[in-house]
Design a protein around this motif. Structure first.
Motif, PDB file in Angstrom:
ATOM      1  N   LEU A  42       0.829  -1.205   0.000  1.00 57.58           N
ATOM      2  CA  LEU A  42       0.000   0.000   0.000  1.00 57.58           C
ATOM      3  C   LEU A  42       0.860   1.250   0.000  1.00 57.58           C
ATOM      4  CD1 LEU A  42      -2.865  -0.896   2.525  1.00 57.58           C
ATOM      5  CD2 LEU A  42      -3.133  -0.368   0.094  1.00 57.58           C
ATOM      6  N   ASP A  43       1.915   1.238   0.809  1.00 59.73           N
ATOM      7  CA  ASP A  43       2.815   2.391   0.875  1.00 59.73           C
ATOM      8  C   ASP A  43       3.489   2.634  -0.468  1.00 59.73           C
ATOM      9  OD1 ASP A  43       4.356   4.481   2.136  1.00 59.73           O
ATOM     10  OD2 ASP A  43       6.036   3.080   2.209  1.00 59.73           O
ATOM     11  N   GLU A  44       3.945   1.566  -1.109  1.00 64.64           N
ATOM     12  CA  GLU A  44       4.589   1.709  -2.415  1.00 64.64           C
ATOM     13  C   GLU A  44       3.607   2.217  -3.461  1.00 64.64           C
ATOM     14  OE1 GLU A  44       6.070  -2.190  -3.013  1.00 64.64           O
ATOM     15  OE2 GLU A  44       7.709  -1.987  -1.551  1.00 64.64           O
ATOM     16  N   ALA A  45       2.384   1.706  -3.429  1.00 67.39           N
ATOM     17  CA  ALA A  45       1.365   2.162  -4.379  1.00 67.39           C
ATOM     18  C   ALA A  45       1.032   3.633  -4.155  1.00 67.39           C
ATOM     19  CB  ALA A  45       0.108   1.300  -4.246  1.00 67.39           C
ATOM     20  N   ARG A  46       0.926   4.015  -2.896  1.00 69.90           N
ATOM     21  CA  ARG A  46       0.643   5.424  -2.583  1.00 69.90           C
ATOM     22  C   ARG A  46       1.753   6.332  -3.086  1.00 69.90           C
ATOM     23  NH1 ARG A  46       2.275   9.015   1.180  1.00 69.90           N
ATOM     24  NH2 ARG A  46       3.639   7.434   2.106  1.00 69.90           N
ATOM     25  N   ARG A  47       2.980   5.955  -2.814  1.00 69.88           N
ATOM     26  CA  ARG A  47       4.116   6.787  -3.222  1.00 69.88           C
ATOM     27  C   ARG A  47       4.242   6.851  -4.746  1.00 69.88           C
ATOM     28  NH1 ARG A  47       8.947   4.221  -0.129  1.00 69.88           N
ATOM     29  NH2 ARG A  47      10.100   6.078  -0.763  1.00 69.88           N
ATOM     30  N   ALA A  48       4.021   5.722  -5.411  1.00 67.78           N
ATOM     31  CA  ALA A  48       4.117   5.706  -6.874  1.00 67.78           C
ATOM     32  C   ALA A  48       3.025   6.559  -7.500  1.00 67.78           C
ATOM     33  CB  ALA A  48       4.028   4.273  -7.387  1.00 67.78           C
ATOM     34  N   THR A  49       1.803   6.431  -6.978  1.00 67.90           N
ATOM     35  CA  THR A  49       0.684   7.212  -7.512  1.00 67.90           C
ATOM     36  C   THR A  49       0.891   8.690  -7.238  1.00 67.90           C
ATOM     37  OG1 THR A  49      -0.771   5.331  -7.074  1.00 67.90           O
ATOM     38  CG2 THR A  49      -1.831   7.430  -7.565  1.00 67.90           C
ATOM     39  N   LEU A  50       1.390   9.013  -6.045  1.00 64.67           N
ATOM     40  CA  LEU A  50       1.647  10.402  -5.696  1.00 64.67           C
ATOM     41  C   LEU A  50       2.749  10.988  -6.580  1.00 64.67           C
ATOM     42  CD1 LEU A  50       0.861  12.662  -3.761  1.00 64.67           C
ATOM     43  CD2 LEU A  50       2.585  11.816  -2.165  1.00 64.67           C
ATOM     44  N   THR A  51       3.774  10.207  -6.851  1.00 62.26           N
ATOM     45  CA  THR A  51       4.852  10.664  -7.742  1.00 62.26           C
ATOM     46  C   THR A  51       4.315  10.941  -9.134  1.00 62.26           C
ATOM     47  OG1 THR A  51       6.527   9.442  -6.503  1.00 62.26           O
ATOM     48  CG2 THR A  51       7.067  10.034  -8.771  1.00 62.26           C
ATOM     49  N   ALA A  98      -8.001  11.126  -6.653  1.00 59.98           N
ATOM     50  CA  ALA A  98      -8.941  10.226  -5.984  1.00 59.98           C
ATOM     51  C   ALA A  98      -8.264   8.912  -5.611  1.00 59.98           C
ATOM     52  CB  ALA A  98     -10.143   9.956  -6.889  1.00 59.98           C
ATOM     53  N   GLU A  99      -7.373   8.432  -6.488  1.00 53.91           N
ATOM     54  CA  GLU A  99      -6.678   7.181  -6.215  1.00 53.91           C
ATOM     55  C   GLU A  99      -5.706   7.349  -5.051  1.00 53.91           C
ATOM     56  OE1 GLU A  99      -5.512   3.116  -6.823  1.00 53.91           O
ATOM     57  OE2 GLU A  99      -7.302   4.366  -7.058  1.00 53.91           O
ATOM     58  N   VAL A 100      -5.008   8.481  -4.993  1.00 57.15           N
ATOM     59  CA  VAL A 100      -4.117   8.743  -3.854  1.00 57.15           C
ATOM     60  C   VAL A 100      -4.919   8.761  -2.559  1.00 57.15           C
ATOM     61  CG1 VAL A 100      -2.665  10.487  -2.740  1.00 57.15           C
ATOM     62  CG2 VAL A 100      -2.348   9.976  -5.165  1.00 57.15           C
ATOM     63  N   LYS A 101      -6.062   9.435  -2.574  1.00 51.79           N
ATOM     64  CA  LYS A 101      -6.900   9.515  -1.375  1.00 51.79           C
ATOM     65  C   LYS A 101      -7.409   8.135  -0.971  1.00 51.79           C
ATOM     66  CE  LYS A 101     -10.877  11.944   0.575  1.00 51.79           C
ATOM     67  NZ  LYS A 101     -11.945  12.949   0.338  1.00 51.79           N
ATOM     68  N   ARG A 102      -7.807   7.322  -1.964  1.00 51.84           N
ATOM     69  CA  ARG A 102      -8.306   5.972  -1.669  1.00 51.84           C
ATOM     70  C   ARG A 102      -7.226   5.122  -1.017  1.00 51.84           C
ATOM     71  NH1 ARG A 102      -7.893   1.038  -3.081  1.00 51.84           N
ATOM     72  NH2 ARG A 102      -6.340   1.484  -4.701  1.00 51.84           N
ATOM     73  N   ILE A 103      -6.028   5.154  -1.583  1.00 49.85           N
ATOM     74  CA  ILE A 103      -4.935   4.347  -1.035  1.00 49.85           C
ATOM     75  C   ILE A 103      -4.536   4.848   0.345  1.00 49.85           C
ATOM     76  CG2 ILE A 103      -2.539   3.624  -1.368  1.00 49.85           C
ATOM     77  CD1 ILE A 103      -2.981   3.885  -4.381  1.00 49.85           C
ATOM     78  N   GLU A 104      -4.477   6.169   0.530  1.00 51.04           N
ATOM     79  CA  GLU A 104      -4.122   6.725   1.840  1.00 51.04           C
ATOM     80  C   GLU A 104      -5.134   6.317   2.898  1.00 51.04           C
ATOM     81  OE1 GLU A 104      -3.680  10.920   1.231  1.00 51.04           O
ATOM     82  OE2 GLU A 104      -1.517  10.752   0.812  1.00 51.04           O
ATOM     83  N   THR A 105      -6.422   6.338   2.533  1.00 53.75           N
ATOM     84  CA  THR A 105      -7.462   5.929   3.470  1.00 53.75           C
ATOM     85  C   THR A 105      -7.304   4.466   3.841  1.00 53.75           C
ATOM     86  OG1 THR A 105      -9.025   7.563   2.612  1.00 53.75           O
ATOM     87  CG2 THR A 105      -9.953   5.691   3.804  1.00 53.75           C
ATOM     88  N   GLU A 106      -7.055   3.623   2.852  1.00 56.27           N
ATOM     89  CA  GLU A 106      -6.873   2.190   3.105  1.00 56.27           C
ATOM     90  C   GLU A 106      -5.637   1.955   3.979  1.00 56.27           C
ATOM     91  OE1 GLU A 106      -6.437  -2.047   0.659  1.00 56.27           O
ATOM     92  OE2 GLU A 106      -6.864  -0.178  -0.420  1.00 56.27           O
ATOM     93  N   LEU A 107      -4.565   2.681   3.694  1.00 52.06           N
ATOM     94  CA  LEU A 107      -3.337   2.534   4.476  1.00 52.06           C
ATOM     95  C   LEU A 107      -3.542   3.004   5.909  1.00 52.06           C
ATOM     96  CD1 LEU A 107      -0.326   1.893   4.692  1.00 52.06           C
ATOM     97  CD2 LEU A 107       0.155   4.183   3.780  1.00 52.06           C
TER      98      LEU A 107
END
Length: 476
Positions: A42-51, A98-107
């Motif tokens: 989840l952390d990697e997905a969040r960081r990649a999407t945020l980048t 929206a995807e960053v927010k979704r992943i952050e919420t899940e994390l």
């Protein structure tokens, strides 16, 4: 809540902590590894999407400037191509946000469900049978008669009434009256006077109703939702809607309207406007520093309060069904400390000594145990339980828990302090303990100071609070 950076840099640290919490079993290790791997993904997905999002935003801003430059040069073809690129970027940005927010919420939801890491010195074990005795005070008294349990003493005095309480409120409530009610009040006042006058705690009179954020800050939510009482303004039907209430009733009250969405969003919003009855004054006292930055000179903050507390006791079916040991409503004097990381261990020992002191003044026999990893609370790094001796039960029973939580609660509350040397803000460390549970102290006094004729001698330390009454006798 744990720092995702710590998990990213030292995943084995969390794995080891969870394994210790789970008693060291292979199953606990497998579950811990799976959990940590999920967090890392989840952390990697969040960081990649945020980048990706930041790169697109940067390119959009650069392209917008280039459009102006192209138009200034009358290069319409380049300007048109850039405008098309900006339009495409604008179209993709909301989806990425929206995807960053979704992943952050899940994390964040996943992190919120993970218990605190035990300190190295906490004994490993599965349950209360693996707790380690630290010390004892006093010797259990001997009696020339068979000592009774507190509810037998109180009912025989005509001053402890569970039957009437059940008519008013149902099971796990009591009505105390007359001198017994005064004795209960005296205990709370006595504890407060000792902690404020001798131990330097500041008395606080906090709200008994708190918002979700406060309950989350001290980790009662989301994990222990079913152990709490929710208060909704007005009638349930007015707040949730008649159809929803009927649906909840038909499903045994299992529908979680707090997470409702879509067509139920308005109902959920009205429900969120409610409060939680505090399960302990730890909640409002600790949250007094939420979303703030203190100066190091202000620390330690030592706070105390004597409040009613409310617990659903959802997991206590069949346990302590008689008497005052486990009730939905009880009174407790709480101790809370806010301090620096360097001082939290010392503060923990100090808090334990403060809680012990009131029991010593009452001359009640007790023991202190260090809770093992499998028995300690969700938010705790290390916990001492004080267990008072109850002659009627012939057993030690918990009357206080004193816990150090490190920065676990502070991260959930965003509570920080600014070090004296001028470095950036750091998270405070929080501690909480009972100083002590008033209802259980009343139980201990009744059982310890009972006389063969059914009366109860008032402990010497409480005489100034009892208006000259030295013995509690049956009401005439």
């Amino acid at each position: 809540m744990h720092d995702i950076k710590w998990i990213r840099d030292e995943p084995q640290g969390l794995i080891d902590a969870l394994v210790r919490r789970g008693g060291g079993s292979d199953e606990a290790r497998s579950a811990a590894v799976e959990l940590v791997e999920g967090l890392k993904r989840l952390d990697e997905a969040r960081r990649a999407t945020l980048t990706d999002l930041e790169a697109r935003l940067a390119r959009r801003n650069a392209a917008s400037k280039e459009i102006g430059q192209a138009k200034a040069k009358k290069d319409e073809a380049t300007a048109a191509a850039l405008m098309a690129e900006v339009a495409e970027l604008k179209e993709k940005v909301p989806a990425l946000e929206a995807e960053v927010k979704r992943i952050e919420t899940e994390l964040n939801d996943a992190l919120a469900a993970i218990p605190n890491a035990p300190l190295p010195e906490v004994p490993q074990g599965a349950d209360e049978h693996d707790n380690v005795e630290k010390s004892r005070f006093g010797t259990p008294r001997t009696y020339a008669f068979a000592p009774k349990q507190h509810f037998e003493v109180g009912e025989a005095l005509g001053q402890m009434d569970f039957e009437t309480a059940a008519k008013l409120s149902g099971a796990r409530f009591v009505v105390n009256k007359g001198p017994l009610a005064r004795l209960e009040r005296a205990l709370g006042q006595f504890f407060l006077d000792v902690h404020t006058g001798e131990h330097g705690y500041m008395e606080v009179n906090p709200p008994l109703l708190v918002r979700d954020e406060a309950m989350f800050g001290t980790a009662q939510l989301p994990k222990f939702r079913d152990d709490q009482f929710r208060v909704v303004p007005g009638t349930l039907e007015a707040s949730l809607g008649t159809e929803t209430v009927a649906l909840m009733d038909s499903a045994g009250g299992k529908i979680d309207v707090t997470s409702a969405a879509g067509e139920n969003a308005e109902i959920a919003e009205r429900f969120r406007n409610g409060w939680w009855l505090i399960p302990t004054a730890e909640v409002p006292l600790t949250n007094l520093v939420r979303e703030s930055i203190l100066s190091e000179e202000e620390l330690p903050l030592r706070l105390t309060a004597c409040t009613p507390c409310f617990r659903a006791e959802a997991g206590a079916a069949g346990r302590d069904t008689r008497g005052m040991i486990r009730q939905h409503q009880f009174t407790k004097v709480e101790l809370v400390s806010i301090t620096t990381p360097e001082k939290s261990a010392e503060e923990h020992e100090r808090m334990l000594a403060c809680a012990e002191s009131v029991l010593k003044k009452l001359d009640l026999a007790y023991r202190v145990v260090t809770l093992c990893t499998g028995d300690m609370g969700f938010a705790s790094q290390k916990t001492y339980d004080i267990e008072v001796w109850l002659p009627g039960q012939g057993a030690f029973r918990e009357i206080s828990s004193c816990s150090v939580c490190g920065d676990f609660q502070a991260r959930r509350m965003n509570a920080r302090y600014r070090p004296a040397e001028g470095k950036g803000p750091r998270f405070v460390h929080t501690l909480n303990g009972s100083g002590v549970a008033v209802g259980r102290a009343l139980v201990a006094v009744l059982e310890t100071y009972q006389q063969e004729n059914g009366s109860v001698t008032v402990p010497e330390a409480l005489l100034p609070y009892m208006g000259g009454l030295k013995t509690i006798e049956k009401l005439k």
